[in-house]
Design a protein around this motif. Structure first.
Motif, mmCIF file in Angstrom:
data_model
loop_
_atom_site.group_PDB
_atom_site.id
_atom_site.type_symbol
_atom_site.label_atom_id
_atom_site.label_comp_id
_atom_site.label_asym_id
_atom_site.label_seq_id
_atom_site.Cartn_x
_atom_site.Cartn_y
_atom_site.Cartn_z
ATOM 1 N N TRP A 54 3.269 -10.630 -6.271
ATOM 2 C CA TRP A 54 2.033 -10.691 -5.507
ATOM 3 C C TRP A 54 1.230 -9.400 -5.625
ATOM 4 O O TRP A 54 -0.001 -9.434 -5.633
ATOM 5 N N ILE A 55 1.904 -8.257 -5.700
ATOM 6 C CA ILE A 55 1.184 -6.985 -5.889
ATOM 7 C C ILE A 55 0.417 -7.012 -7.206
ATOM 8 O O ILE A 55 -0.762 -6.665 -7.256
ATOM 9 N N LEU A 56 1.088 -7.453 -8.274
ATOM 10 C CA LEU A 56 0.416 -7.513 -9.574
ATOM 11 C C LEU A 56 -0.671 -8.576 -9.584
ATOM 12 O O LEU A 56 -1.748 -8.362 -10.141
ATOM 13 N N PHE A 84 -3.883 5.439 -7.380
ATOM 14 C CA PHE A 84 -2.688 5.032 -6.637
ATOM 15 C C PHE A 84 -2.414 3.545 -6.818
ATOM 16 O O PHE A 84 -1.272 3.147 -7.072
ATOM 17 N N ILE A 85 -3.434 2.723 -6.692
ATOM 18 C CA ILE A 85 -3.254 1.271 -6.847
ATOM 19 C C ILE A 85 -2.878 0.939 -8.284
ATOM 20 O O ILE A 85 -2.074 0.041 -8.532
ATOM 21 N N LEU A 86 -3.438 1.670 -9.254
ATOM 22 C CA LEU A 86 -3.057 1.479 -10.651
ATOM 23 C C LEU A 86 -1.575 1.752 -10.842
ATOM 24 O O LEU A 86 -0.858 0.977 -11.476
ATOM 25 N N THR A 87 -1.094 2.854 -10.268
ATOM 26 C CA THR A 87 0.329 3.184 -10.370
ATOM 27 C C THR A 87 1.183 2.107 -9.698
ATOM 28 O O THR A 87 2.225 1.705 -10.227
ATOM 29 N N LEU A 88 0.733 1.620 -8.566
ATOM 30 C CA LEU A 88 1.454 0.572 -7.848
ATOM 31 C C LEU A 88 1.521 -0.721 -8.665
ATOM 32 O O LEU A 88 2.590 -1.339 -8.767
ATOM 33 N N THR A 89 0.409 -1.127 -9.262
ATOM 34 C CA THR A 89 0.420 -2.367 -10.055
ATOM 35 C C THR A 89 1.238 -2.212 -11.333
ATOM 36 O O THR A 89 1.893 -3.160 -11.767
ATOM 37 N N MET A 90 1.231 -1.026 -11.921
ATOM 38 C CA MET A 90 2.047 -0.825 -13.117
ATOM 39 C C MET A 90 3.536 -0.831 -12.763
ATOM 40 O O MET A 90 4.352 -1.364 -13.511
ATOM 41 N N ALA A 91 3.893 -0.279 -11.609
ATOM 42 C CA ALA A 91 5.290 -0.344 -11.159
ATOM 43 C C ALA A 91 5.687 -1.784 -10.850
ATOM 44 O O ALA A 91 6.803 -2.216 -11.180
ATOM 45 N N ALA A 92 4.771 -2.530 -10.242
ATOM 46 C CA ALA A 92 5.046 -3.947 -9.972
ATOM 47 C C ALA A 92 5.206 -4.725 -11.282
ATOM 48 O O ALA A 92 6.077 -5.583 -11.394
ATOM 49 N N GLY A 93 4.380 -4.399 -12.270
ATOM 50 C CA GLY A 93 4.529 -5.029 -13.584
ATOM 51 C C GLY A 93 5.874 -4.711 -14.206
ATOM 52 O O GLY A 93 6.514 -5.568 -14.827
ATOM 53 N N GLY A 94 6.335 -3.481 -14.018
ATOM 54 C CA GLY A 94 7.657 -3.104 -14.519
ATOM 55 C C GLY A 94 8.767 -3.869 -13.812
ATOM 56 O O GLY A 94 9.756 -4.263 -14.438
#
Length: 142
Positions: A54-56, A84-94
């Motif tokens: 859902w984050i991604l 910050f949101i970019l980092t969060l979505t990339m972590a969620a993608g990971g």
């Protein structure tokens, strides 16, 4: 001459916008196939399991559009939360990639949505990981 330079300055962000949007759409198609396009079917227990999905799904288009506008908005109140949101979505993608590739590694047969989600999430993370540094290097060069 200035018009040509302005057009080429926006060519890169638009190209990254198109590539990350296409990869996000591939992820959404896989996520939709996983849930049978029915968000009501995701009860509380399954919803918590899909937190990173859902984050991604929700943050992806906001970050992609935000990075398209990144060069024109100079405010730190815009840029800092976006990073910050970019980092969060990339972590969620990971996290999505980790889960899907564990399933692919363990099973000989798997549903199509796992492959579609994995490709979409991996391409999203790949293109976003090139997008922000490319923009930052352009900003430093100005």
């Amino acid at each position: 001459f200035k018009c040509k330079m302005a057009a080429t300055a926006w060519l890169g962000p638009i190209l990254f916008f198109a590539l990350t949007s296409a990869s996000w759409i591939a992820f959404i198609i896989g996520f939709g196939m996983r849930t049978n396009w029915n968000s009501v079917e995701l009860d509380r227990e399954k919803g918590e399991a899909f937190f990173f999905w859902w984050i991604l799904a929700c943050g992806g288009p906001a970050v992609t559009l935000g990075l398209l506008l990144f060069p024109s908005v100079k405010s730190p109140f815009y840029r800092a939360p976006l990073c910050f949101i970019l980092t969060l979505t990339m972590a969620a993608g990971g996290a999505v990639l980790n889960q899907n590739f564990q399933i692919i590694d363990k099973k000989k047969t798997y549903e199509d949505f796992i492959f579609v989600e994995a490709i979409g999430a991996s391409m999203y993370v790949l293109f976003q990981s090139f997008h922000l540094p490319w923009i930052m290097l352009r900003e430093i060069g100005r």
